[in-house]
Write a protein that holds these residues in place. Structure first.
Motif, PDB file in Angstrom:
ATOM      1  N   ASN A   1     -74.906 -10.514 -61.816  1.00  0.00           N
ATOM      2  CA  ASN A   1     -74.705 -11.899 -61.959  1.00  0.00           C
ATOM      3  C   ASN A   1     -73.780 -12.050 -63.400  1.00  0.00           C
ATOM      4  O   ASN A   1     -74.180 -11.185 -64.171  1.00  0.00           O
TER       5      ASN A   1
ATOM      6  N   LEU B   1     -67.469  -9.878 -53.727  1.00  0.00           N
ATOM      7  CA  LEU B   1     -68.083  -8.443 -52.897  1.00  0.00           C
ATOM      8  C   LEU B   1     -67.127  -7.479 -52.872  1.00  0.00           C
ATOM      9  O   LEU B   1     -65.835  -7.516 -52.404  1.00  0.00           O
TER      10      LEU B   1
ATOM     11  N   ASN C   1     -73.886  -5.700 -53.013  1.00  0.00           N
ATOM     12  CA  ASN C   1     -74.703  -6.993 -52.932  1.00  0.00           C
ATOM     13  C   ASN C   1     -73.810  -8.033 -53.736  1.00  0.00           C
ATOM     14  O   ASN C   1     -74.345  -8.953 -53.902  1.00  0.00           O
TER      15      ASN C   1
ATOM     16  N   ARG D   1     -72.193 -12.335 -58.584  1.00  0.00           N
ATOM     17  CA  ARG D   1     -72.197 -13.607 -58.602  1.00  0.00           C
ATOM     18  C   ARG D   1     -71.708 -14.351 -59.945  1.00  0.00           C
ATOM     19  O   ARG D   1     -72.242 -14.006 -60.932  1.00  0.00           O
TER      20      ARG D   1
END
Lengths: 114, 112
Positions: free
Chosen positions: A10, A91, A107, A110
């Motif tokens: 993140n 991604l 994964n 973000r």
């Protein structure tokens, strides 16, 4: 490692700042890809690497976006002067060979631009 | 017309139901067809990988490709709550073409 690893998972940044996103592909995979996934949208292709070369950068949205790959391994996606519309999940994927072998995804990172 | 169309759902079914997920496409050059499963806040995970037309089965999952109709399907038998995820179809033409084209994904919920 067993799979594609991305860092950070993140990232929150202020509009106008630069960010770097990192991808460690599966060992031995020659092809590496970056995709972007906006909320409610399909995956959007950004750039592809074969070895350390990027034959096609046509998916990069603007010149604020750049990417490099070194040692036929790690790749970094850099976004300069981030804008709110850059908020998305970024991604990374790798495959054994381009074109006819499946992609294996990490994964994602973000990214939120405030 | 988008290259790949996929109904976003959401689709909600009871546990044990048979689920059918579909995509249509317009590019007749596509030869490789994939289904990915994506759990919330995770990357897409490859479920099925098929080449050209026909069926492929793997456990509770069956992928079908009908190139004449430009239509692909994923069937899930005996669906489980753990199958709750977004399912993405993807395809490419192989060879020097390296860009997967994805559908937007279908959100599936399997209720216990």
């Amino acid at each position: 490692g067993a799979g594609v690893s991305q860092s950070p998972s993140n990232k929150v940044t202020e509009k106008g700042k630069d960010v770097e996103l990192r991808c460690d592909p599966i060992s031995g995979h020659t092809a590496l890809y970056w995709y972007r996934q906006r909320l409610g949208q399909g995956l959007e292709f950004l750039i592809y690497f074969q070895g350390n070369s990027a034959p096609d950068k046509s998916g990069l949205p603007s010149d604020r976006f750049s990417a490099e790959r070194t040692g036929e391994s790690v790749s970094t996606l850099t976004i300069q002067r981030t804008q709110q519309e850059d908020s998305a999940v970024y991604l990374c994927a790798s495959s054994l060979n381009p074109g006819n072998s499946p992609l294996h995804f990490g994964n994602g990172t973000r990214l939120t631009v405030t | 017309q988008k290259e790949v169309e996929q109904d976003p759902g959401p689709l909600s079914v009871p546990e044990g139901a048979i689920v059918s997920l579909n995509c249509t496409y317009s590019n007749s050059a596509f030869q490789y067809f994939m289904w990915y499963r994506q759990y919330s806040r995770k990357g897409p995970e490859l479920l099925m990988y098929t080449y050209s037309s026909g069926n492929k089965e793997d456990g509770r999952f069956t992928a079908q490709v009908d190139k004449s109709s430009k239509y692909i399907s994923l069937f899930i038998r005996d669906s489980q709550p753990s199958d709750s995820a977004t399912y993405l179809c993807a395809m490419d033409s192989g060879g020097s073409n390296y860009k997967l084209t994805f559908g937007k994904g279908t959100l599936l919920t399997v209720n216990p």
